[in-house]
Motif scaffolding. Structure first.
Motif, PDB file in Angstrom:
ATOM      1  N   UNK A   1       0.842  -1.327   0.007  1.00  0.00           N
ATOM      2  CA  UNK A   1       0.012   0.049   0.082  1.00  0.00           C
ATOM      3  C   UNK A   1       0.871   1.320   0.018  1.00  0.00           C
ATOM      4  N   UNK A   2       0.223   2.370  -0.431  1.00  0.00           N
ATOM      5  CA  UNK A   2       0.753   3.478  -0.509  1.00  0.00           C
ATOM      6  C   UNK A   2      -0.150   4.483   0.677  1.00  0.00           C
ATOM      7  N   UNK A   3       0.845   5.280   1.515  1.00  0.00           N
ATOM      8  CA  UNK A   3      -0.032   5.841   2.354  1.00  0.00           C
ATOM      9  C   UNK A   3       0.550   7.457   2.197  1.00  0.00           C
ATOM     10  N   UNK A   4      -0.263   8.431   2.891  1.00  0.00           N
ATOM     11  CA  UNK A   4      -0.037   9.586   3.037  1.00  0.00           C
ATOM     12  C   UNK A   4      -0.884  10.097   4.111  1.00  0.00           C
ATOM     13  N   UNK A   5      -0.599  11.409   4.705  1.00  0.00           N
ATOM     14  CA  UNK A   5      -1.541  11.988   5.666  1.00  0.00           C
ATOM     15  C   UNK A   5      -1.939  13.425   5.266  1.00  0.00           C
ATOM     16  N   UNK A   6      -3.226  13.713   5.405  1.00  0.00           N
ATOM     17  CA  UNK A   6      -3.718  14.836   4.783  1.00  0.00           C
ATOM     18  C   UNK A   6      -4.855  15.177   5.491  1.00  0.00           C
ATOM     19  N   UNK A   7      -5.500  16.401   5.165  1.00  0.00           N
ATOM     20  CA  UNK A   7      -6.917  16.559   5.745  1.00  0.00           C
ATOM     21  C   UNK A   7      -7.829  17.465   4.739  1.00  0.00           C
ATOM     22  N   UNK A   8      -9.125  17.213   4.763  1.00  0.00           N
ATOM     23  CA  UNK A   8      -9.723  17.679   3.379  1.00  0.00           C
ATOM     24  C   UNK A   8      -9.749  19.314   3.388  1.00  0.00           C
TER      25      UNK A   8
ATOM     26  N   UNK B   1     -17.625  11.504   1.212  1.00  0.00           N
ATOM     27  CA  UNK B   1     -18.105  12.481   0.203  1.00  0.00           C
ATOM     28  C   UNK B   1     -16.910  12.954  -0.608  1.00  0.00           C
ATOM     29  N   UNK B   2     -15.724  13.322   0.063  1.00  0.00           N
ATOM     30  CA  UNK B   2     -14.537  13.609  -0.476  1.00  0.00           C
ATOM     31  C   UNK B   2     -14.030  12.639  -1.622  1.00  0.00           C
ATOM     32  N   UNK B   3     -14.213  11.351  -1.160  1.00  0.00           N
ATOM     33  CA  UNK B   3     -13.696  10.361  -2.392  1.00  0.00           C
ATOM     34  C   UNK B   3     -14.558  10.229  -3.167  1.00  0.00           C
ATOM     35  N   UNK B   4     -15.929  10.315  -3.220  1.00  0.00           N
ATOM     36  CA  UNK B   4     -16.878  10.374  -4.222  1.00  0.00           C
ATOM     37  C   UNK B   4     -16.522  11.564  -5.189  1.00  0.00           C
ATOM     38  N   UNK B   5     -16.169  12.716  -4.580  1.00  0.00           N
ATOM     39  CA  UNK B   5     -16.025  13.841  -5.419  1.00  0.00           C
ATOM     40  C   UNK B   5     -14.382  13.693  -6.277  1.00  0.00           C
ATOM     41  N   UNK B   6     -13.692  12.631  -5.847  1.00  0.00           N
ATOM     42  CA  UNK B   6     -12.618  12.472  -6.476  1.00  0.00           C
ATOM     43  C   UNK B   6     -12.525  11.286  -7.257  1.00  0.00           C
ATOM     44  N   UNK B   7     -13.806  10.601  -7.200  1.00  0.00           N
ATOM     45  CA  UNK B   7     -14.190   9.519  -8.100  1.00  0.00           C
ATOM     46  C   UNK B   7     -13.535   8.391  -7.826  1.00  0.00           C
ATOM     47  N   UNK B   8     -13.186   7.978  -6.596  1.00  0.00           N
ATOM     48  CA  UNK B   8     -12.172   6.820  -6.334  1.00  0.00           C
ATOM     49  C   UNK B   8     -13.063   5.547  -6.155  1.00  0.00           C
ATOM     50  N   UNK B   9     -12.321   4.552  -5.981  1.00  0.00           N
ATOM     51  CA  UNK B   9     -12.908   3.312  -5.786  1.00  0.00           C
ATOM     52  C   UNK B   9     -12.587   3.056  -4.328  1.00  0.00           C
ATOM     53  N   UNK B  10     -13.671   3.108  -3.521  1.00  0.00           N
ATOM     54  CA  UNK B  10     -13.688   3.014  -2.094  1.00  0.00           C
ATOM     55  C   UNK B  10     -13.176   1.684  -1.470  1.00  0.00           C
ATOM     56  N   UNK B  11     -12.982   0.739  -2.137  1.00  0.00           N
ATOM     57  CA  UNK B  11     -12.461  -0.617  -1.744  1.00  0.00           C
ATOM     58  C   UNK B  11     -10.712  -0.904  -2.066  1.00  0.00           C
ATOM     59  N   UNK B  12     -10.210   0.545  -2.895  1.00  0.00           N
ATOM     60  CA  UNK B  12      -8.999   0.430  -3.492  1.00  0.00           C
ATOM     61  C   UNK B  12      -8.357   1.673  -2.579  1.00  0.00           C
ATOM     62  N   UNK B  13      -8.787   2.709  -2.248  1.00  0.00           N
ATOM     63  CA  UNK B  13      -8.175   3.890  -1.402  1.00  0.00           C
ATOM     64  C   UNK B  13      -9.038   4.065  -0.054  1.00  0.00           C
ATOM     65  N   UNK B  14      -8.620   3.774   1.033  1.00  0.00           N
ATOM     66  CA  UNK B  14      -9.138   4.053   2.281  1.00  0.00           C
ATOM     67  C   UNK B  14      -8.692   5.471   2.786  1.00  0.00           C
ATOM     68  N   UNK B  15      -9.746   6.267   2.915  1.00  0.00           N
ATOM     69  CA  UNK B  15      -9.552   7.474   3.877  1.00  0.00           C
ATOM     70  C   UNK B  15      -9.845   7.254   5.222  1.00  0.00           C
ATOM     71  N   UNK B  16      -8.742   7.205   6.049  1.00  0.00           N
ATOM     72  CA  UNK B  16      -8.845   6.684   7.600  1.00  0.00           C
ATOM     73  C   UNK B  16      -9.183   7.623   8.465  1.00  0.00           C
ATOM     74  N   UNK B  17     -10.030   7.447   9.511  1.00  0.00           N
ATOM     75  CA  UNK B  17     -10.385   8.468  10.697  1.00  0.00           C
ATOM     76  C   UNK B  17     -10.025   7.508  11.909  1.00  0.00           C
TER      77      UNK B  17
END
Lengths: 199, 88
Positions: A58-65, A110-126
């Motif tokens: 996996x590829x990881x980064x740290x961010x905030x919307x 919602x952020x992932x939807x707006x990026x048009x991502x596959x939610x089973x590929x790219x996990x946005x973690x809380x």
């Protein structure tokens, strides 16, 4: 004949990726750096652990919307990797939010939807904010509260490549598309390594 | 993004975006007052502290780097800003 032999001997050795980071001491023994155990809520409110991610690289980064500075640039590069490996289930992406108060799983979805991502590929973690700051540090990403920083959090924009043994094998400055070109090559090398091991 | 292409639905593209360039938007006001109505980060923050000269520079930069090379005069920008001021 001689030139042929020379050509063979001069052939560049296959590149393997090193294990990066300082060694750790576990139970009195020195072991290579590894990402400690974590458990976070995804945008679909599923629990994602590194045990689960062990089936993948996996590829990881740290961010905030709400981040107005480097995050959009890094996210664009993460999206590039996401799109390139869309059909390869071996590769996953994880983005840890540094602002869990505002970045609820709902908002991350919602952020992932707006990026048009596959939610089973790219996990946005809380998860817990302080624990995430510490975890990001394990990924060589510095993050700290800073009133003067855009968005209130000062952090670096590395994208980090982690193998199936929880080791960091490569990273790139996510704000630099050329550095991410190299990271894409590193992903290929790691995938090849996995393929060779499984044969 | 620096090249004006935006990022999916997070940041709308400025380049080749007919909504921005068909003349229906008052760009100077949009820059000064921001824009709400779109979901999430597609909202645009206000930059109320910018002077007319600064807004003029931004508008002309956008025209020259992302659209039609058109130069908009300082007085035209000023009157567009007055227009939205009066609408309040």
């Amino acid at each position: 004949m001689v030139s042929c032999l020379l050509l063979v001997s001069c052939k560049e050795e296959e590149k393997t990726l090193p294990v990066l980071g300082n060694n750790k001491i576990v139970d009195g023994e020195e072991v290579p750096h590894f990402i400690p155990d974590f458990a976070y809520l995804s945008q679909d409110s599923a629990i994602i652990t590194n045990e689960f991610l062990k089936k993948h690289i996996y590829l990881a980064d740290c961010f905030f919307t709400h981040c107005p500075s480097i995050c959009p640039k890094v996210t664009k590069q993460m999206l590039r990797i996401h799109d390139e490996y869309k059909s390869n289930d071996k590769v996953k992406l994880v983005s840890f939010t540094l602002d869990p108060k505002r970045d609820t799983p709902d908002r991350l979805k919602m952020y992932g939807d707006n990026l048009d991502i596959d939610h089973d590929k790219w996990y946005m973690l809380h998860g817990d904010k302080e624990a995430t700051y510490d975890l990001c540090f394990e990924f060589f990403i510095s993050a700290m509260d800073d009133e003067l920083a855009p968005g209130g959090i000062n952090h670096s924009g590395q994208i980090v490549l982690v193998d199936q043994q929880n080791h960091i094998r490569a990273f790139a400055d996510g704000t630099d598309p050329e550095a991410v070109d190299d990271l894409l090559k590193d992903i290929k090398i790691l995938l090849k390594e996995i393929e060779e091991k499984s044969n | 993004m620096a090249d004006g292409t935006g990022l999916k639905k997070i940041y709308p593209s400025l380049k080749n975006n007919s909504k921005v360039w068909n003349g229906s938007l008052n760009l100077p006001c949009l820059i000064r007052e921001g824009h709400k109505g779109n979901i999430l980060s597609a909202d645009m923050p206000a930059f109320a502290k910018l002077t007319v000269a600064e807004i003029s520079n931004i508008v002309n930069f956008l025209h020259h780097s992302m659209n039609d090379q058109k130069t908009v005069s300082f007085s035209a920008i000023k009157s567009q800003l007055n227009e939205c001021e009066q609408r309040k």
